[in-house]
Design a protein around this motif. Structure first.
Motif, PDB file in Angstrom:
ATOM      1  N   ILE A  51       0.851  -1.187   0.000  1.00 13.77           N
ATOM      2  CA  ILE A  51       0.000   0.000   0.000  1.00 13.77           C
ATOM      3  C   ILE A  51       0.886   1.235   0.000  1.00 13.77           C
ATOM      4  CG2 ILE A  51      -0.173  -0.006   2.539  1.00 13.77           C
ATOM      5  CD1 ILE A  51      -3.116   0.903   2.170  1.00 13.77           C
ATOM      6  N   ASN A  52       0.504   2.248  -0.768  1.00 13.61           N
ATOM      7  CA  ASN A  52       1.347   3.437  -0.828  1.00 13.61           C
ATOM      8  C   ASN A  52       1.095   4.323   0.395  1.00 13.61           C
ATOM      9  OD1 ASN A  52      -1.171   4.527  -1.503  1.00 13.61           O
ATOM     10  ND2 ASN A  52      -0.263   6.024  -2.900  1.00 13.61           N
ATOM     11  N   TRP A  53       1.800   5.448   0.458  1.00 19.71           N
ATOM     12  CA  TRP A  53       1.785   6.255   1.667  1.00 19.71           C
ATOM     13  C   TRP A  53       0.395   6.768   2.032  1.00 19.71           C
ATOM     14  CZ3 TRP A  53       0.183  11.322   1.854  1.00 19.71           C
ATOM     15  CH2 TRP A  53      -0.023  11.939   0.606  1.00 19.71           C
ATOM     16  N   SER A  54      -0.412   7.071   1.024  1.00 13.18           N
ATOM     17  CA  SER A  54      -1.728   7.647   1.301  1.00 13.18           C
ATOM     18  C   SER A  54      -2.815   6.589   1.461  1.00 13.18           C
ATOM     19  CB  SER A  54      -2.128   8.590   0.169  1.00 13.18           C
ATOM     20  OG  SER A  54      -2.380   7.850  -1.018  1.00 13.18           O
ATOM     21  N   GLY A  55      -2.508   5.377   1.066  1.00 10.28           N
ATOM     22  CA  GLY A  55      -3.531   4.329   1.072  1.00 10.28           C
ATOM     23  C   GLY A  55      -4.340   4.295  -0.201  1.00 10.28           C
ATOM     24  N   GLY A  56      -4.020   5.161  -1.132  1.00  6.17           N
ATOM     25  CA  GLY A  56      -4.802   5.258  -2.348  1.00  6.17           C
ATOM     26  C   GLY A  56      -4.432   4.253  -3.420  1.00  6.17           C
ATOM     27  N   ARG A  57      -3.318   3.588  -3.238  1.00  6.14           N
ATOM     28  CA  ARG A  57      -2.909   2.594  -4.228  1.00  6.14           C
ATOM     29  C   ARG A  57      -2.472   1.333  -3.516  1.00  6.14           C
ATOM     30  NH1 ARG A  57       0.571   5.435  -6.922  1.00  6.14           N
ATOM     31  NH2 ARG A  57       2.512   4.530  -6.149  1.00  6.14           N
ATOM     32  N   THR A  58      -3.063   0.223  -3.896  1.00  4.45           N
ATOM     33  CA  THR A  58      -2.729  -1.063  -3.310  1.00  4.45           C
ATOM     34  C   THR A  58      -2.387  -2.061  -4.409  1.00  4.45           C
ATOM     35  OG1 THR A  58      -5.056  -1.742  -3.309  1.00  4.45           O
ATOM     36  CG2 THR A  58      -4.208  -0.719  -1.292  1.00  4.45           C
ATOM     37  N   SER A  59      -1.676  -3.094  -4.010  1.00  5.51           N
ATOM     38  CA  SER A  59      -1.288  -4.151  -4.930  1.00  5.51           C
ATOM     39  C   SER A  59      -1.356  -5.477  -4.195  1.00  5.51           C
ATOM     40  CB  SER A  59       0.127  -3.903  -5.448  1.00  5.51           C
ATOM     41  OG  SER A  59       0.542  -4.920  -6.331  1.00  5.51           O
ATOM     42  N   TYR A  60      -1.765  -6.542  -4.903  1.00  9.97           N
ATOM     43  CA  TYR A  60      -1.927  -7.839  -4.275  1.00  9.97           C
ATOM     44  C   TYR A  60      -1.337  -8.954  -5.138  1.00  9.97           C
ATOM     45  CZ  TYR A  60      -5.385  -5.462  -1.365  1.00  9.97           C
ATOM     46  OH  TYR A  60      -6.011  -4.608  -0.495  1.00  9.97           O
ATOM     47  N   ALA A  61      -0.857  -9.985  -4.468  1.00  7.14           N
ATOM     48  CA  ALA A  61      -0.496 -11.202  -5.176  1.00  7.14           C
ATOM     49  C   ALA A  61      -1.774 -11.839  -5.713  1.00  7.14           C
ATOM     50  CB  ALA A  61       0.221 -12.164  -4.236  1.00  7.14           C
ATOM     51  N   ASP A  62      -1.654 -12.500  -6.852  1.00  9.12           N
ATOM     52  CA  ASP A  62      -2.840 -13.125  -7.451  1.00  9.12           C
ATOM     53  C   ASP A  62      -3.490 -14.131  -6.497  1.00  9.12           C
ATOM     54  OD1 ASP A  62      -1.525 -13.271 -10.859  1.00  9.12           O
ATOM     55  OD2 ASP A  62      -2.554 -11.668  -9.768  1.00  9.12           O
ATOM     56  N   SER A  63      -2.673 -14.786  -5.693  1.00  9.26           N
ATOM     57  CA  SER A  63      -3.176 -15.844  -4.815  1.00  9.26           C
ATOM     58  C   SER A  63      -4.083 -15.319  -3.704  1.00  9.26           C
ATOM     59  CB  SER A  63      -2.014 -16.629  -4.201  1.00  9.26           C
ATOM     60  OG  SER A  63      -1.175 -15.758  -3.461  1.00  9.26           O
ATOM     61  N   VAL A  64      -4.017 -14.023  -3.416  1.00  9.76           N
ATOM     62  CA  VAL A  64      -4.825 -13.471  -2.319  1.00  9.76           C
ATOM     63  C   VAL A  64      -5.815 -12.428  -2.789  1.00  9.76           C
ATOM     64  CG1 VAL A  64      -2.891 -13.884  -0.752  1.00  9.76           C
ATOM     65  CG2 VAL A  64      -3.254 -11.579  -1.684  1.00  9.76           C
ATOM     66  N   LYS A  65      -5.743 -12.075  -4.062  1.00 12.19           N
ATOM     67  CA  LYS A  65      -6.615 -11.024  -4.599  1.00 12.19           C
ATOM     68  C   LYS A  65      -8.078 -11.407  -4.390  1.00 12.19           C
ATOM     69  CE  LYS A  65      -4.591  -9.198  -8.024  1.00 12.19           C
ATOM     70  NZ  LYS A  65      -4.026  -8.932  -9.368  1.00 12.19           N
ATOM     71  N   GLY A  66      -8.848 -10.470  -3.871  1.00 10.53           N
ATOM     72  CA  GLY A  66     -10.253 -10.733  -3.616  1.00 10.53           C
ATOM     73  C   GLY A  66     -10.539 -11.337  -2.254  1.00 10.53           C
ATOM     74  N   ARG A  67      -9.494 -11.786  -1.569  1.00  6.53           N
ATOM     75  CA  ARG A  67      -9.672 -12.375  -0.224  1.00  6.53           C
ATOM     76  C   ARG A  67      -9.009 -11.547   0.863  1.00  6.53           C
ATOM     77  NH1 ARG A  67      -7.385 -17.105   1.006  1.00  6.53           N
ATOM     78  NH2 ARG A  67      -5.642 -16.851  -0.431  1.00  6.53           N
ATOM     79  N   PHE A  68      -7.902 -10.904   0.525  1.00  3.70           N
ATOM     80  CA  PHE A  68      -7.150 -10.109   1.500  1.00  3.70           C
ATOM     81  C   PHE A  68      -7.293  -8.633   1.162  1.00  3.70           C
ATOM     82  CE2 PHE A  68      -3.621 -13.423   2.672  1.00  3.70           C
ATOM     83  CZ  PHE A  68      -4.601 -14.367   2.931  1.00  3.70           C
ATOM     84  N   THR A  69      -7.255  -7.810   2.211  1.00  3.21           N
ATOM     85  CA  THR A  69      -7.309  -6.359   2.038  1.00  3.21           C
ATOM     86  C   THR A  69      -6.261  -5.703   2.929  1.00  3.21           C
ATOM     87  OG1 THR A  69      -9.691  -6.407   1.572  1.00  3.21           O
ATOM     88  CG2 THR A  69      -8.726  -4.287   2.176  1.00  3.21           C
ATOM     89  N   ILE A  70      -5.399  -4.903   2.312  1.00  2.07           N
ATOM     90  CA  ILE A  70      -4.396  -4.161   3.069  1.00  2.07           C
ATOM     91  C   ILE A  70      -4.910  -2.742   3.286  1.00  2.07           C
ATOM     92  CG2 ILE A  70      -3.122  -3.456   0.991  1.00  2.07           C
ATOM     93  CD1 ILE A  70      -0.534  -3.700   2.653  1.00  2.07           C
ATOM     94  N   SER A  71      -4.635  -2.203   4.463  1.00  2.00           N
ATOM     95  CA  SER A  71      -5.028  -0.834   4.765  1.00  2.00           C
ATOM     96  C   SER A  71      -4.021  -0.239   5.743  1.00  2.00           C
ATOM     97  CB  SER A  71      -6.445  -0.787   5.356  1.00  2.00           C
ATOM     98  OG  SER A  71      -6.511  -1.507   6.573  1.00  2.00           O
ATOM     99  N   ARG A  72      -4.099   1.058   5.930  1.00  2.00           N
ATOM    100  CA  ARG A  72      -3.185   1.713   6.864  1.00  2.00           C
ATOM    101  C   ARG A  72      -3.889   2.877   7.539  1.00  2.00           C
ATOM    102  NH1 ARG A  72       1.850   3.533   3.592  1.00  2.00           N
ATOM    103  NH2 ARG A  72       2.495   4.421   5.601  1.00  2.00           N
TER     104      ARG A  72
END
Length: 119
Positions: A51-72
């Protein structure tokens, strides 16, 4: 550099959920890109999410996409990983990491927290 401490790991049944937390210290935290990685038994460490500094951009591994959510929450010096629909393949030690920008490798790491998913 930031100091990182993970928490929230544990044992959960397949299909369940867990929320990992990463407590950070250091003035530069809010400017850092934050990430979660994991290392399963006998495997290499792998990227999970970032997740970037503002939380506005996130990236996920394909294996967790749709199941995991990163936030700050920069005000709380914290990063979270909400994990749902867990399966035994998610069993690993999960690490929080930080880097100052995309041109630099993740250089600050926590000690890790164990997540075990039973079938």
């Amino acid at each position: 550099q930031v100091q990182l401490v993970e928490s929230g790991g544990g044992l959960v049944q397949a299909g369940g959920s867990l929320r990992l937390s990463c407590a950070a210290s250091g003035r530069s935290f809010s400017r850092n890109i934050m990430g979660w990685f994991r290392r399963a038994p006998g495997k290499e460490r792998e990227f999970v999410a970032s997740i970037n500094w503002s939380g506005g951009r996130t990236s996920y591994a394909d294996s967790v996409k749709g199941r995991f959510t990163i936030s700050r929450d920069n005000a709380k010096y914290a990063v979270y990983l909400q994990m749902s629909r867990l399966n035994p393949e998610d069993t690993a030690v999960y690490y929080c990491a930080a880097r100052p920008n995309e041109g630099v490798a993740f250089g600050s790491w926590g000690q890790g927290t164990q997540v075990t998913v039973s079938s």
